[in-house]
Scaffold this motif. Sequence first.
Motif: not given
Length: 260
Positions: A115-122, A232-235
């Motif tokens: 989710d951190q990575t997702k928010n960083l990219i967005l 989040n597929p990893f959660k």
Amino acid sequence: MRTILCLLLLCLYVGTCCAQFTETPLTDKEFLKLKKNEFKPKKNLFTKRIVPVALITAGFLLSTSDFEKSLQNDIRSSVGKDFNTKIDDYTRYAPVVQLYAADILGVQSKNHWFDQTKNLILSSLISNGASTILKKQIYKERPGSYGNGSTHANSFPSGHTTTAFTTATVLYEEFIDTNPLLAYSGYAFAVATGGLRMMNNAHYLSDVLVGAGIGILATKLVYHFDYLIEWNPFKKLDGVAFAPQYSDSYGLGFYFTKVF
């Protein structure tokens, strides 16, 4: 190169200072404490917009003013007309190094690393997209020669500063509830990036202010509405822990465990 290495070591040091080290393997109870906690927003959207909107407004008001031109001349006179450094190409990404170093070292954050990575990219797509559009629409000349000695009409706003404050705000959002020192440390690199852009004679003060405001505002908006994209597929991979470990016998290492 020596300066760049020092900056990277500083990033890792900030992330390491509050990491958890254990002398013996973690028990199941201790492992469960490593799970990320989810935090509810404490501020409404209006409150989150005050600082970035103020920065953007101030930047637009100062743009092309005599004050910022005079300030730019004073800055260049103080650092020297030949001053030129590439450090700002790296400091803008320093908060990203801090973010993932803290995750690896077990510092508790607001969100899962995915989710951190997702928010960083967005956040980066929105902020840099807005910055690029403004550059093309406003077509403001840079304060002077830069790099190869040519001038470019893409000064407003500063792309480096936009990226720096975007990454710094992601770091802030992730750790403000658990590690305020780490959360605010990213802004030191962001401010340094903006200052270096002016010292390099690549941008005016207004360019830096608007870039900072865009970076903060875009990230705040993404985190405010992050519940809309909860995928989040990893959660679902519960029971996995990855943390640093230290013992007198074996020194520094990493601890990985999977609970079935």
